[in-house]
Design an enzyme around this catalytic site. Structure first.
Site, PDB file in Angstrom:
ATOM      1  N   ASP A 127       0.518  -1.095   0.398  1.00  0.00           N
ATOM      2  CA  ASP A 127      -0.600   0.075   0.277  1.00  0.00           C
ATOM      3  C   ASP A 127       0.974   0.886   0.178  1.00  0.00           C
ATOM      4  O   ASP A 127       0.500   2.407   0.842  1.00  0.00           O
ATOM      5  CB  ASP A 127      -0.776  -0.360   1.326  1.00  0.00           C
ATOM      6  CG  ASP A 127      -1.784  -1.064   1.417  1.00  0.00           C
ATOM      7  OD1 ASP A 127      -1.962  -1.688   0.528  1.00  0.00           O
ATOM      8  OD2 ASP A 127      -2.556  -0.789   2.295  1.00  0.00           O
ATOM      9  N   LYS A 145      -6.368  -5.385  -3.092  1.00  0.00           N
ATOM     10  CA  LYS A 145      -7.580  -5.532  -2.043  1.00  0.00           C
ATOM     11  C   LYS A 145      -8.118  -4.567  -1.320  1.00  0.00           C
ATOM     12  O   LYS A 145      -7.641  -3.568  -1.322  1.00  0.00           O
ATOM     13  CB  LYS A 145      -5.850  -5.569  -1.133  1.00  0.00           C
ATOM     14  CG  LYS A 145      -6.034  -4.724  -0.377  1.00  0.00           C
ATOM     15  CD  LYS A 145      -4.269  -5.549   0.350  1.00  0.00           C
ATOM     16  CE  LYS A 145      -3.505  -4.256   1.129  1.00  0.00           C
ATOM     17  NZ  LYS A 145      -4.872  -3.760   2.440  1.00  0.00           N
ATOM     18  N   LYS A 153      -8.134  -4.364   4.507  1.00  0.00           N
ATOM     19  CA  LYS A 153      -6.956  -5.012   5.101  1.00  0.00           C
ATOM     20  C   LYS A 153      -5.825  -5.513   4.948  1.00  0.00           C
ATOM     21  O   LYS A 153      -4.211  -5.317   4.738  1.00  0.00           O
ATOM     22  CB  LYS A 153      -6.373  -4.390   6.924  1.00  0.00           C
ATOM     23  CG  LYS A 153      -7.598  -3.463   6.940  1.00  0.00           C
ATOM     24  CD  LYS A 153      -6.989  -1.902   6.565  1.00  0.00           C
ATOM     25  CE  LYS A 153      -8.207  -0.637   7.073  1.00  0.00           C
ATOM     26  NZ  LYS A 153      -7.784   0.206   5.790  1.00  0.00           N
ATOM     27  N   VAL A 203       3.636   0.385   4.336  1.00  0.00           N
ATOM     28  CA  VAL A 203       2.388   0.836   5.387  1.00  0.00           C
ATOM     29  C   VAL A 203       0.840   0.400   5.286  1.00  0.00           C
ATOM     30  O   VAL A 203       0.113  -0.154   4.734  1.00  0.00           O
ATOM     31  CB  VAL A 203       2.411   2.496   5.213  1.00  0.00           C
ATOM     32  CG1 VAL A 203       3.794   3.065   5.088  1.00  0.00           C
ATOM     33  CG2 VAL A 203       1.759   2.774   3.657  1.00  0.00           C
ATOM     34  N   THR A 204       0.524   0.617   6.740  1.00  0.00           N
ATOM     35  CA  THR A 204       1.348   1.045   7.947  1.00  0.00           C
ATOM     36  C   THR A 204       1.616  -0.046   9.256  1.00  0.00           C
ATOM     37  O   THR A 204       1.145  -1.435   8.814  1.00  0.00           O
ATOM     38  CB  THR A 204      -0.250   1.738   8.531  1.00  0.00           C
ATOM     39  OG1 THR A 204      -0.929   1.125   8.961  1.00  0.00           O
ATOM     40  CG2 THR A 204      -0.718   3.358   7.893  1.00  0.00           C
ATOM     41  N   CYS A 221      -1.861  -2.591   7.585  1.00  0.00           N
ATOM     42  CA  CYS A 221      -2.373  -3.946   7.057  1.00  0.00           C
ATOM     43  C   CYS A 221      -0.856  -4.508   6.947  1.00  0.00           C
ATOM     44  O   CYS A 221      -0.908  -5.627   6.510  1.00  0.00           O
ATOM     45  CB  CYS A 221      -2.241  -2.755   5.416  1.00  0.00           C
ATOM     46  SG  CYS A 221      -3.971  -2.205   4.784  1.00  0.00           S
TER      47      CYS A 221
HETATM   48  C1  C5J Z   1      -3.233   0.702   5.835  1.00  0.00           C
HETATM   49  C2  C5J Z   1      -4.629   2.300   6.853  1.00  0.00           C
HETATM   50  N1  C5J Z   1      -2.944   0.380   4.774  1.00  0.00           N
HETATM   51  N2  C5J Z   1      -4.293   2.128   7.489  1.00  0.00           N
HETATM   52  N3  C5J Z   1      -4.229   0.846   5.474  1.00  0.00           N
HETATM   53  O1  C5J Z   1      -2.577   0.336   6.624  1.00  0.00           O
HETATM   54  O2  C5J Z   1      -6.073   2.065   6.753  1.00  0.00           O
END
Ligand code: C5J
Length: 235
Positions: A39, A144, A147, A172-173, A177
């Site tokens: 992500d 996706k 998460k 991240v994060t 995820c």
């Molecule tokens: C991810 C989020 N990518 N923090 N999504 O961690 O909502």
């Protein structure tokens, strides 16, 4: 006359190598280990996207870009497998659970229009991966809705077909995820190594806790290292 030292033998991608890690060294076979970058999207790392909509300071994630770029560059140089993920939803929002849309009680939410297009919607500018880490042609990109990278995606099937048994997980994060994906991978029998400088969070305490949870209890979900240890092992 100085005698030139012979060049070291090239790394054999099918030989296991060890990376200094916690709770103990991570042994991996480069040919069957993929770099999975989670992500690294404009929606999370740039102003005007989903991360900022949730009230976060998106600049906090940007320290992850340089080490990811370095690791990705070396990984590509060795011809190793790279996969990227993007969190987001179909333009018709058919894969957006109403609970996710409602969560946070924000004035704007997923699917609404923002400065980088519709928030967290596939095909919009904000949903795309940041230019610094843009996928090359032939690198797998997993879209996706959740998460975890395994939920409602074909990631597991792709890994099976390609014989991928281990993952280096970055992105991240850390506590959302990345952690969810590492846990999903662990339950499917894959080993995961997380380089701490290549993952990031809006919250330093949750970043630290996220890493702690992975490596606790003898590596209950996986291993944690620093990218320089992976780079050293790939020499
Ligand atoms: C991810 C989020 N990518 N923090 N999504 O961690 O909502």
């Amino acid at each position: 006359m100085a005698v030139k030292a012979p060049a070291p033998p090239a790394m054999k991608l099918t030989d296991a190598i060890a990376v200094d890690a916690e709770p103990y060294p991570f042994e991996f076979t480069p040919a069957t280990c993929a770099l999975l970058i989670i992500d690294m999207q404009r929606d999370f790392l740039e102003p005007g996207g989903f991360g900022e909509m949730l009230g976060n300071d998106v600049s906090k994630l940007r320290s992850t870009i340089a080490p990811n770029r370095k690791l990705l560059g070396v990984w590509r140089t060795h011809g190793l497998q790279v996969m990227h993920t993007r969190e987001g939803h179909r333009p018709d929002l058919g894969c957006l659970p109403p609970a996710k849309k409602a969560r946070g009680r924000n004035r704007t939410s997923i699917g609404d229009h923002g400065p980088m297009g519709r928030i967290l919607v596939r095909g919009e500018a904000g949903h795309d991966i940041i230019p610094e880490l843009y996928p090359l042609f032939g690198e797998t990109v997993i879209d996706k809705p959740g998460k975890g990278a395994f939920y409602a995606t074909d990631l597991h099937a792709i890994m099976q077909y390609r014989g991928i048994r281990q993952l280096i997980v970055t992105g991240v994060t850390t506590e959302v995820c990345v952690n969810t994906t590492v846990r999903e991978a662990n339950d499917r029998g894959y080993d995961c190594l997380v380089p701490e400088d290549c993952v990031g969070s809006y919250f330093p305490n949750l970043h630290a806790a996220g890493l702690e949870m992975i490596k606790a209890q003898g590596g209950i979900f996986g291993w944690v290292t620093h990218s320089k240890s992976i780079l050293a092992a790939l020499q």
